[in-house]
Design an enzyme around this catalytic site. Structure first.
Site, short mmCIF file in Angstrom:
data_model
loop_
_atom_site.label_atom_id
_atom_site.label_comp_id
_atom_site.label_asym_id
_atom_site.label_seq_id
_atom_site.Cartn_x
_atom_site.Cartn_y
_atom_site.Cartn_z
N ASN A 100 -14.14 -10.89 -21.45
CA ASN A 100 -14.65 -10.23 -20.25
C ASN A 100 -14.12 -10.95 -19.00
OD1 ASN A 100 -16.32 -8.60 -18.54
ND2 ASN A 100 -17.76 -8.39 -20.24
N HIS A 130 -11.51 -36.43 -21.06
CA HIS A 130 -11.02 -37.54 -20.24
C HIS A 130 -11.88 -38.78 -20.49
CE1 HIS A 130 -8.39 -34.75 -18.20
NE2 HIS A 130 -9.42 -33.94 -18.03
N GLY A 157 -22.40 -14.68 -21.47
CA GLY A 157 -21.88 -15.08 -20.18
C GLY A 157 -22.17 -16.53 -19.85
N THR A 180 -21.68 -28.16 -28.03
CA THR A 180 -21.11 -29.51 -28.14
C THR A 180 -20.80 -29.91 -29.58
OG1 THR A 180 -23.29 -30.54 -28.31
CG2 THR A 180 -22.39 -30.23 -26.09
N LYS A 181 -21.38 -29.17 -30.56
CA LYS A 181 -21.20 -29.51 -31.97
C LYS A 181 -20.90 -28.25 -32.76
CE LYS A 181 -24.41 -33.43 -31.82
NZ LYS A 181 -25.66 -34.02 -32.39
N LYS A 198 -32.29 -19.12 -34.26
CA LYS A 198 -32.59 -18.03 -35.17
C LYS A 198 -31.46 -17.86 -36.17
CE LYS A 198 -33.77 -13.08 -35.07
NZ LYS A 198 -33.95 -11.88 -34.20
#
Length: 208
Positions: A100, A130, A157, A180-181, A198
């Site tokens: 999108n 970084h 979004g 993050t995982k 869920k």
């Protein structure tokens, strides 16, 4: 972004005989101001410009641009205006892919995306990181880790997917989540950092 540890700087010193782009591709710390590395970004800028100049209503024309821009692209795929990336050739998408408005994929390292994947507006997929130390950042160091996204995934979004993450099949990532995982198959995740909220059924498993 997740930040990598200062041990990278020792790794950088040990590999000074390698070209920076070779370090990048090997998953080592590299100088993101290097001329060869920067050349990839310049190519991406040109590709994104070509996309932006193509009539978004002409999905066949968009698809032709993507075939020359991405590493690979499946049939019936589309990218709406405002797309940005770091390379382009490290993006591999399956069939029926949709990005999108204002999606960014920083593909310094490979990003593999499966079939029937929908990416919501203002979402960012990142493969570069970084150092924590200012010394490392002053050296313009980066390190890349690939991202993999399975089939039948919906990223809402304003989602952010960080370096090195693998997202399974039939996953929904709620709007605004930061992944993050790794995420397993057949679930909904939400939050910062994203967590499973869920488990859901894969009702097309037989077709897959």
């Amino acid at each position: 972004m997740i930040l990598f540890f200062d041990r990278m700087e020792g790794q950088y010193e040990e590999d000074v005989q390698m070209r920076e782009v070779e370090k990048l591709d090997a998953g080592l710390a590299y100088d993101f101001w290097d001329e060869e590395v920067n050349h990839r970004k310049l190519n991406a800028i040109e590709g994104c410009k070509k996309l932006s100049e193509t009539d978004p209503a002409d999905t066949e024309a968009i698809y032709e641009v993507l075939k020359g821009f991405f590493g690979s692209v499946g049939e019936n795929s589309n990218v709406l205006p405002g797309f940005h990336c770091d390379h382009g050739k490290n993006i591999y998408v399956g069939k029926n892919f949709l990005a999108n408005y204002n999606v960014t994929i920083l593909d310094i390292m490979p990003v593999h995306i499966g079939d029937y994947v929908v990416i919501g507006p203002n979402t960012m997929i990142v493969t570069v990181n970084h150092p924590l130390s200012p010394k490392g950042r002053r050296k313009h160091l980066g390190i890349g880790k690939p991202v993999t996204i399975g089939n039948d995934v919906w990223l809402g979004g304003n989602v952010t997917v960080l370096p090195g993450v693998t997202i399974g099949n039939n996953v929904v990532v709620a709007a605004g989540a930061v992944v993050t995982k790794d995420i397993p198959d057949n679930c909904v995740v939400a939050g910062v950092p994203a967590k499973i909220v869920k488990h859901i059924e894969n009702d097309v498993e037989e077709d897959s």
